[in-house]
Design an enzyme around this catalytic site. Structure first.
Site, PDB file in Angstrom:
ATOM      1  CB  SER A   1      -0.904   0.027   1.230  1.00  0.00           C
ATOM      2  OG  SER A   1      -1.693  -1.131   1.294  1.00  0.00           O
TER       3      SER A   1
HETATM    4  N1  SAH Z   1      -0.866  -5.066   3.828  1.00  0.00           N
HETATM    5  C1  SAH Z   1      -0.092  -5.392   2.650  1.00  0.00           C
HETATM    6  C2  SAH Z   1      -0.737  -4.964   1.350  1.00  0.00           C
HETATM    7  C3  SAH Z   1      -2.005  -5.645   1.113  1.00  0.00           C
HETATM    8  S1  SAH Z   1      -2.460  -5.912  -0.578  1.00  0.00           S
HETATM    9  C4  SAH Z   1       1.298  -4.795   2.719  1.00  0.00           C
HETATM   10  O1  SAH Z   1       1.612  -4.077   3.676  1.00  0.00           O
HETATM   11  O2  SAH Z   1       2.108  -5.070   1.817  1.00  0.00           O
HETATM   12  C5  SAH Z   1      -3.821  -6.989  -0.245  1.00  0.00           C
HETATM   13  C6  SAH Z   1      -3.399  -8.411   0.070  1.00  0.00           C
HETATM   14  O3  SAH Z   1      -4.583  -9.105   0.459  1.00  0.00           O
HETATM   15  C7  SAH Z   1      -2.829  -9.177  -1.113  1.00  0.00           C
HETATM   16  O4  SAH Z   1      -1.569  -9.695  -0.772  1.00  0.00           O
HETATM   17  C8  SAH Z   1      -3.858 -10.296  -1.350  1.00  0.00           C
HETATM   18  O5  SAH Z   1      -3.277 -11.513  -1.781  1.00  0.00           O
HETATM   19  C9  SAH Z   1      -4.466 -10.445   0.024  1.00  0.00           C
HETATM   20  N2  SAH Z   1      -5.803 -11.042   0.075  1.00  0.00           N
HETATM   21  C10 SAH Z   1      -6.852 -10.852  -0.767  1.00  0.00           C
HETATM   22  N3  SAH Z   1      -7.919 -11.562  -0.354  1.00  0.00           N
HETATM   23  C11 SAH Z   1      -7.551 -12.224   0.776  1.00  0.00           C
HETATM   24  C12 SAH Z   1      -8.206 -13.113   1.665  1.00  0.00           C
HETATM   25  N4  SAH Z   1      -9.484 -13.481   1.473  1.00  0.00           N
HETATM   26  N5  SAH Z   1      -7.517 -13.595   2.720  1.00  0.00           N
HETATM   27  C13 SAH Z   1      -6.226 -13.247   2.939  1.00  0.00           C
HETATM   28  N6  SAH Z   1      -5.531 -12.410   2.124  1.00  0.00           N
HETATM   29  C14 SAH Z   1      -6.195 -11.905   1.053  1.00  0.00           C
END
Ligand code: SAH
Length: 207
Positions: free
Chosen positions: A56
């Site tokens: 992010s």
């Molecule tokens: N917090 C992260 C960025 C998040 S991007 C950082 O600091 O880098 C969103 C993430 O959510 C992605 O890696 C994606 O694979 C994950 N994601 C999406 N749906 C999900 C789910 N149902 N359960 C767990 N992770 C999920």
């Protein structure tokens, strides 16, 4: 952009919480991205981390942690571990007495986040592979829950796993982007606030 310039920018954008600014300052974002993007580590924008996912924007990370009202010793559940960066910033705020459990669904990113966290010598984060929309009951209840992927609605399981007095923050789909929703669990139900528009990659659920 340098780390100092980034910090000045996010301060100007409204981040006032000293603990959050300090945690951003102490967490090396360059260690949570791909080596090829090294020169962009302190740009105030998201960066690709592979598998169609992004780390992010630093402002968004700071804003969410500030609005989560994260404090020392909190037990936190994060949905969407990604690079592990957001978890690392939070781990700094909650300190040694606190604990972060971060759920990620893509196995390669689970490994990426674990490796980044281990290299930094951080010991209060557990990255778990799974579907975060179900939460992580084993370690519940949580003081704070943070969803870092766009969801159509706030999963009920997450609401159930929040402590009384706890806060949940999630970007919920609205129009072309997401509305940042803050829920507070009180003894007479949930108080809901809307904090403004953001854009996130989607939460992917298995059913
Ligand atoms: N917090 C992260 C960025 C998040 S991007 C950082 O600091 O880098 C969103 C993430 O959510 C992605 O890696 C994606 O694979 C994950 N994601 C999406 N749906 C999900 C789910 N149902 N359960 C767990 N992770 C999920």
């Amino acid at each position: 952009m340098t780390k100092e310039k980034l910090l000045a920018e996010i301060r100007m954008m409204g981040i006032k919480d000293k603990k959050v600014l300090e945690a951003i300052e102490k967490t090396p974002r360059e260690k949570f991205i791909r080596k090829t993007d090294d020169s962009q580590a302190y740009g105030n924008y998201p960066l690709p981390i592979g598998y169609d996912q992004t780390i992010s924007q630093p402002y968004t990370v700071a804003y969410m942690i500030q609005e989560l009202r994260l404090k020392k010793a909190h037990k936190v559940l994060e949905i969407g571990g990604g690079s592990g960066y957001n978890a690392a910033v939070m781990s700094n705020v909650v300190g040694k007495e606190g604990k972060i459990i971060s759920i990620e669904r893509i196995p390669e990113l689970v490994e990426f986040a674990r490796k980044n966290i281990r290299k930094e010598g951080i010991e209060n984060i557990w990255v778990v592979k799974g579907d975060g929309s179900k939460g992580y009951k084993k370690q519940s209840l949580y003081d704070r829950i943070i969803v870092t992927a766009a969801c159509p609605k706030i999963p009920e399981a997450l609401k159930d796993q929040l402590k009384q007095g706890g806060i949940l923050l999630a970007p919920v789909n609205a129009g072309f982007g997401q509305e940042m929703i803050r829920l507070k669990k009180t003894n007479h139900g949930f108080e809901e606030e809307s904090l403004g528009q953001f854009r996130f990659v989607p939460l992917v659920t298995e059913d």
